[in-house]
Scaffold this active site. Structure first.
Site, mmCIF file in Angstrom:
data_model
loop_
_atom_site.group_PDB
_atom_site.id
_atom_site.type_symbol
_atom_site.label_atom_id
_atom_site.label_comp_id
_atom_site.label_asym_id
_atom_site.label_seq_id
_atom_site.Cartn_x
_atom_site.Cartn_y
_atom_site.Cartn_z
ATOM 1 N N ASP A 134 0.870 -1.167 0.000
ATOM 2 C CA ASP A 134 0.000 0.000 0.000
ATOM 3 C C ASP A 134 0.916 1.229 0.000
ATOM 4 O OD1 ASP A 134 -2.349 1.672 0.476
ATOM 5 O OD2 ASP A 134 -1.694 1.755 2.560
ATOM 6 N N ASP B 124 -0.196 5.120 0.973
ATOM 7 C CA ASP B 124 -0.454 6.078 2.057
ATOM 8 C C ASP B 124 -0.393 5.397 3.414
ATOM 9 O OD1 ASP B 124 -1.318 8.674 0.635
ATOM 10 O OD2 ASP B 124 -2.537 7.151 -0.352
ATOM 11 N N ASP C 262 -1.648 -0.659 5.891
ATOM 12 C CA ASP C 262 -1.855 -0.097 7.232
ATOM 13 C C ASP C 262 -3.311 -0.049 7.666
ATOM 14 O OD1 ASP C 262 -2.430 2.026 5.330
ATOM 15 O OD2 ASP C 262 -2.365 3.430 7.017
#
Length: 251
Positions: free
Chosen positions: A39, A41, A191
């Site tokens: 991922d 961000d 996250d």
């Protein structure tokens, strides 16, 4: 990461120091890891402060109410659907908000920092001949500019993006198909709880990172295969050569 609705004047609280622990929860058979998909961000890039500022600037236009700093911890325990529900923003506006957020974020992309310890980890993985990719809800333009600014663009084999908050499983499938990847040799690293959901939907192993948006407790509830507290722990997984059915814990 989702467009959390936070007060414009509020900066994200410092992340707590967590014990180093990488629990492996599900697997009974070892599998060689050859490709790590990240991922963007909150996993590679430290974007939370910029997102906080931008989404609150856009609050009047999109009809959600900013919240104060005291609610940040509770938001980090929610999944994306719950955050949207709590914001009371009309769901049809979400794709428009994401596109506007990406546009505004592009104005700040050269000022964004890497997650501490991530550059060394990425360079080590690349040097060890692991294939690296990115699957994200951010735009390809933003991601590629960020990687170029930090001189990391040569480390990644591919970047796949999608604007739908709940469309990562589709993008992961696309990446796997177009890159001719063996799913048994791939791990997705993110996250958020929706990263875990997306990986599970396409039968990928998944490592959740506790340095991003969602809290450790919320991530654990979704049963990722690994729960990481520092980027260097990604190297510990890769260095094994296999994802063996053995919990790695602090010594």
């Amino acid at each position: 990461m989702p467009a959390q609705i936070l007060n414009a004047a509020v900066s994200p609280a410092p992340r707590p120091s967590l014990p180093h622990k990488i629990p492996l929860l599900n697997y009974s058979h070892p599998t060689t890891v050859t490709c790590l998909i990240f991922d963007f961000d909150g996993t590679i890039a430290e974007t939370l402060a910029a997102i906080v500022r931008i989404v609150n600037q856009l609050a009047p236009q999109f009809g959600y109410s900013p919240v104060n700093a005291e609610t940040l911890a509770s938001l980090q325990n929610l999944n994306t659907r719950q955050i949207i529900q709590q914001s009371e923003m009309a769901s049809y506006k979400v794709p428009f908000l994401i596109r506007r957020l990406q546009k505004e974020l592009s104005q700040e992309i050269d000022q964004l920092e890497l997650i501490e310890g991530m550059e060394a980890t990425l360079r080590s993985l690349h040097a060890q001949n692991h294939r690296l990719g990115i699957v994200t809800s951010n735009s390809a333009r933003n991601v590629n500019r960020f990687l170029h600014h930090h001189h990391l663009d040569d480390l990644f084999s591919f970047v796949y993006t999608g604007t739908r908050l709940f469309g990562k499983s589709r993008v992961l499938r696309q990446a796997i198909r177009r890159q001719a990847l063996d799913k048994a040799q791939v791990i997705y690293i993110g996250d958020e709880t929706r990263d875990v959901e997306a990986a599970h939907a396409v039968s990928l192993k998944v490592a959740s990172v506790a340095w991003g948006f969602n809290s450790r407790a919320s991530l654990e509830a979704y049963r990722p295969d690994f729960l990481l507290t520092h980027p260097s722990e990604i190297l510990q997984i890769a260095a094994q050569g296999q994802l063996a059915p053995k919990a790695m814990t602090e010594t």
